[in-house]
Design a protein around this motif. Structure first.
Motif, PDB file in Angstrom:
ATOM      1  N   VAL A   1     -10.402  -8.800  17.839  1.00  0.00           N
ATOM      2  CA  VAL A   1      -9.083  -9.144  18.355  1.00  0.00           C
ATOM      3  C   VAL A   1      -8.054  -8.893  17.253  1.00  0.00           C
ATOM      4  CG1 VAL A   1      -7.587 -10.984  19.211  1.00  0.00           C
ATOM      5  CG2 VAL A   1      -9.978 -10.893  19.941  1.00  0.00           C
ATOM      6  N   LEU A   2      -7.056  -8.079  17.547  1.00  0.00           N
ATOM      7  CA  LEU A   2      -5.993  -7.810  16.580  1.00  0.00           C
ATOM      8  C   LEU A   2      -4.808  -8.702  16.941  1.00  0.00           C
ATOM      9  CD1 LEU A   2      -5.495  -6.081  14.090  1.00  0.00           C
ATOM     10  CD2 LEU A   2      -4.444  -4.358  15.558  1.00  0.00           C
ATOM     11  N   VAL A   3      -4.787  -9.883  16.356  1.00  0.00           N
ATOM     12  CA  VAL A   3      -3.806 -10.911  16.723  1.00  0.00           C
ATOM     13  C   VAL A   3      -2.362 -10.450  16.543  1.00  0.00           C
ATOM     14  CG1 VAL A   3      -2.947 -13.210  16.132  1.00  0.00           C
ATOM     15  CG2 VAL A   3      -5.400 -12.823  16.378  1.00  0.00           C
ATOM     16  N   PRO A   4      -1.996  -9.853  15.404  1.00  0.00           N
ATOM     17  CA  PRO A   4      -0.581  -9.442  15.246  1.00  0.00           C
ATOM     18  C   PRO A   4      -0.105  -8.506  16.355  1.00  0.00           C
ATOM     19  CG  PRO A   4      -1.710  -9.350  13.139  1.00  0.00           C
ATOM     20  CD  PRO A   4      -2.767  -9.579  14.173  1.00  0.00           C
TER      21      PRO A   4
ATOM     22  N   LEU B   1     -12.479 -13.004  10.382  1.00  0.00           N
ATOM     23  CA  LEU B   1     -12.550 -14.408  10.791  1.00  0.00           C
ATOM     24  C   LEU B   1     -12.331 -14.537  12.301  1.00  0.00           C
ATOM     25  CD1 LEU B   1     -12.605 -17.481  10.230  1.00  0.00           C
ATOM     26  CD2 LEU B   1     -10.146 -17.346   9.788  1.00  0.00           C
ATOM     27  N   ASP B   2     -11.326 -13.836  12.825  1.00  0.00           N
ATOM     28  CA  ASP B   2     -11.061 -13.899  14.258  1.00  0.00           C
ATOM     29  C   ASP B   2     -12.205 -13.262  15.056  1.00  0.00           C
ATOM     30  OD1 ASP B   2      -8.624 -15.210  13.971  1.00  0.00           O
ATOM     31  OD2 ASP B   2      -7.506 -13.343  13.743  1.00  0.00           O
ATOM     32  N   ARG B   3     -12.823 -12.230  14.504  1.00  0.00           N
ATOM     33  CA  ARG B   3     -13.989 -11.615  15.170  1.00  0.00           C
ATOM     34  C   ARG B   3     -15.121 -12.628  15.293  1.00  0.00           C
ATOM     35  NH1 ARG B   3     -17.931 -10.617  17.286  1.00  0.00           N
ATOM     36  NH2 ARG B   3     -19.142  -8.675  17.459  1.00  0.00           N
ATOM     37  N   LEU B   4     -15.315 -13.401  14.258  1.00  0.00           N
ATOM     38  CA  LEU B   4     -16.364 -14.419  14.264  1.00  0.00           C
ATOM     39  C   LEU B   4     -16.059 -15.520  15.271  1.00  0.00           C
ATOM     40  CD1 LEU B   4     -18.911 -15.711  12.958  1.00  0.00           C
ATOM     41  CD2 LEU B   4     -17.369 -16.788  11.294  1.00  0.00           C
TER      42      LEU B   4
ATOM     43  N   LYS C   1      -5.650 -15.122  25.424  1.00  0.00           N
ATOM     44  CA  LYS C   1      -4.968 -13.827  25.310  1.00  0.00           C
ATOM     45  C   LYS C   1      -5.059 -13.242  23.900  1.00  0.00           C
ATOM     46  CE  LYS C   1      -1.564 -14.229  29.036  1.00  0.00           C
ATOM     47  NZ  LYS C   1      -1.946 -12.962  29.692  1.00  0.00           N
ATOM     48  N   GLY C   2      -5.598 -14.026  22.962  1.00  0.00           N
ATOM     49  CA  GLY C   2      -5.793 -13.521  21.601  1.00  0.00           C
ATOM     50  C   GLY C   2      -4.517 -13.333  20.810  1.00  0.00           C
ATOM     51  N   ILE C   3      -3.538 -14.240  21.008  1.00  0.00           N
ATOM     52  CA  ILE C   3      -2.283 -14.101  20.253  1.00  0.00           C
ATOM     53  C   ILE C   3      -2.183 -15.149  19.146  1.00  0.00           C
ATOM     54  CG2 ILE C   3      -1.090 -13.097  22.224  1.00  0.00           C
ATOM     55  CD1 ILE C   3       0.328 -15.746  22.641  1.00  0.00           C
ATOM     56  N   ARG C   4      -3.282 -15.837  18.867  1.00  0.00           N
ATOM     57  CA  ARG C   4      -3.325 -16.808  17.775  1.00  0.00           C
ATOM     58  C   ARG C   4      -4.493 -16.495  16.855  1.00  0.00           C
ATOM     59  NH1 ARG C   4       1.413 -19.903  17.809  1.00  0.00           N
ATOM     60  NH2 ARG C   4       1.926 -20.465  19.954  1.00  0.00           N
TER      61      ARG C   4
END
Length: 528
Positions: A265-268, A256-259, A86-89
């Motif tokens: 992904v916009l985690v916040p 970093l999350d994109r990689l 879900k991309g929350i981390r």
């Protein structure tokens, strides 16, 4: 748990004149204070020993949201829970352990002992940095004498000993919070006496804390508003410091999350949507609004409570005590509550306890010698010794029990299985227990088939996950599951379910592995 195996420099703050008499700078030469290097070595050695004593299971996130993810990055296998889908981390925290695992593998040290101990030893380094900054922060506010007592409280408190060297994101958040608090001008002294770069460092540490744990923003909203109210250069603070530094950290973590995710992904934002806008966190249980005040934070402080309250009143550092109240208050509005959520403000409460202990002893040993009333000094000294003894005998046994006995079964089982797997004695493992109740590939460190009961939150209310289904009817669930399984070599379960599943296990030729290693465990394993 049971398992069956198949055969197989500083002055006091100007906030309060009364604090000034408790600063060492009025009475001691500058070189009297222990060097920060010695303080750091003391903290590091203490935390390293602390980390080696931690042999129990506290919260799944310690393994499943940090080490398991880091193991997958480093070795190509490891389980990603639903939060990552879900991309929350963010991957910012796990990559630290991925780098550690790479170093261990390159050094041929990725053995069972190092794979389980090295991550907490690494965290002990970060924890020691946090301890050092608590000492420095206390020193800035109250002087050397109070700083020593604040450090004593930090190193003795049972919950800090229990939690701070664990690989939870909350532990890293706590360290970054202490670093940031030290540099905020509004919390230290009149801003004019602080270097221009201090606030930028504070913002950078705060931004990193928010990147790792978005809920850390609760702390920094309070501090930022306080800074905005007190500073004279409000536009500079917002436009030239807060926005650029926050934007830079957000941009780098997003890259970093994109990689790692393979897409933007916009985690916040995802974290906010799930935990606050949709009340997703309530899936894991809710508590009464007063839980932190009546149970959670009070249990964490334990016998330090009267000292912390006394220190808050005597020090009159209302900005910091207000921060504690703010954090506890905001978190109290959220349904899902956990001890670890308020860990970042625990050191502040312990610092106030250190102030109370220092006040009990007097401003300083040299000052005490100059007093005429020797009997009064002896009486104060006795109070301090009794207080120290009281805090030690109430906190250290609790810490030892929680770190070495309470809920150690799930760690014991996986540590044992990792050794067995290294000796090619494990083929596959089935976990018949609530989901995420044990470490996983990060401890086993062998790419073997493993299966645990799924507990991904359902978008439809009233739908039971596998974990809930098993707990409601262990025999029925296991019988139905066995109709289509490829029989595992090992089954891991809690002793409470083992009694109910005894006939099932016998009928499938599983027998319990008895080992003195599990004397204090509630986990059992069986082999086929």
């Amino acid at each position: 748990m049971r398992m069956r195996q198949r055969k197989v420099s500083t002055k006091a703050s100007d906030d309060d004149e009364n604090n000034e008499k408790f600063t060492a700078t009025n009475y001691l030469p500058k070189n009297f204070s222990p060097s920060l290097k010695k303080i750091f070595v003391l903290c590091l050695v203490t935390r390293m020993i602390n980390s080696l004593l931690v042999q129990t299971y506290f919260n799944p996130d310690e393994h499943w949201q940090a080490l398991e993810v880091g193991h997958r990055i480093a070795f190509g296998y490891g389980h990603l829970t639903w939060e990552w889908k879900k991309g929350i981390r963010t991957y910012l925290h796990p990559v630290l352990f991925a780098a550690l695992y790479k170093v261990l593998a390159f050094s041929l040290l990725d053995t069972p002992w190092f794979m389980t101990r090295a991550p907490r030893l690494l965290q002990s380094l970060f924890s020691a940095i946090g301890d050092l900054y608590l000492y420095k922060f206390s020193q800035v506010l109250f002087g050397n004498h109070v700083a020593k007592w604040a450090l004593f409280a930090q190193l003795v408190n049972w919950f800090m000993l229990f939690c701070i060297t664990r690989t939870l994101a909350n532990s890293m958040e706590t360290v970054l919070t202490l670093v940031s608090l030290y540099y905020w001008p509004s919390l230290r002294r009149p801003s004019g006496s602080v270097s221009s770069g201090s606030r930028k460092l504070a913002l950078a540490a705060a931004a990193l804390a928010c990147a790792i744990r978005p809920t850390s923003a609760i702390t920094w909203v309070y501090v930022a508003l306080l800074e905005l109210y007190l500073t004279c250069d409000k536009l500079k603070f917002i436009l030239l410091e807060a926005v650029p530094i926050g934007g830079l950290v957000l941009g780098l973590t997003s890259l970093l999350d994109r990689l790692m995710y393979g897409s933007w992904v916009l985690v916040p934002l995802n974290f906010l949507k799930f935990n606050f806008l949709s009340s997703g966190g309530d899936y894991y249980g809710t508590h009464a609004w007063h839980w932190y005040i009546t149970q959670g934070f009070t249990a964490m402080l334990f016998t330090f409570i009267p000292f912390s309250i006394s220190g808050i009143i005597m020090s009159k550092q209302w900005k910091l005590s207000g921060l504690i109240a703010w954090v506890l208050g905001i978190y109290s509005l959220i349904g899902h509550k956990e001890f670890r959520f308020v860990l970042p403000v625990l050191p502040i409460a312990l610092m106030f306890a250190g102030f109370a202990l220092a006040k009990m002893r007097g401003s300083d040993p040299l000052e005490s010698k100059m007093k005429e009333n020797l009997g009064s000094n002896i009486n104060c000294f006795t109070k301090v010794r009794l207080s120290m003894f009281f805090l030690l005998v109430t906190n250290l046994p609790m810490a030892l029990y929680m770190n070495m006995v309470h809920q150690r079964g799930t760690e014991d089982v996986m540590n044992y299985l990792s050794v067995e797997a290294a000796n090619n004695k494990v083929e596959s493992i089935l976990f018949l227990m609530p989901c995420h109740a044990t470490p996983y590939y990060s401890t086993l460190h062998r790419n073997l088939p493993m299966r645990f009961l799924d507990c991904t939150p359902s978008e439809e209310k009233g739908i039971l996950d596998e974990s809930d289904q098993f707990l409601m009817d262990p025999v029925g669930f296991a019988t139905e599951y066995a109709k289509n399984w490829s029989s595992p070599s090992h089954i891991v379960l809690f002793d409470s379910q083992e009694k109910q599943l005894k006939e099932f296990l016998v009928s499938h030729n599983f027998h319990e592995v008895n080992n003195e290693f599990f004397t204090f465990s509630n986990a059992r394993f069986f082999r086929n």
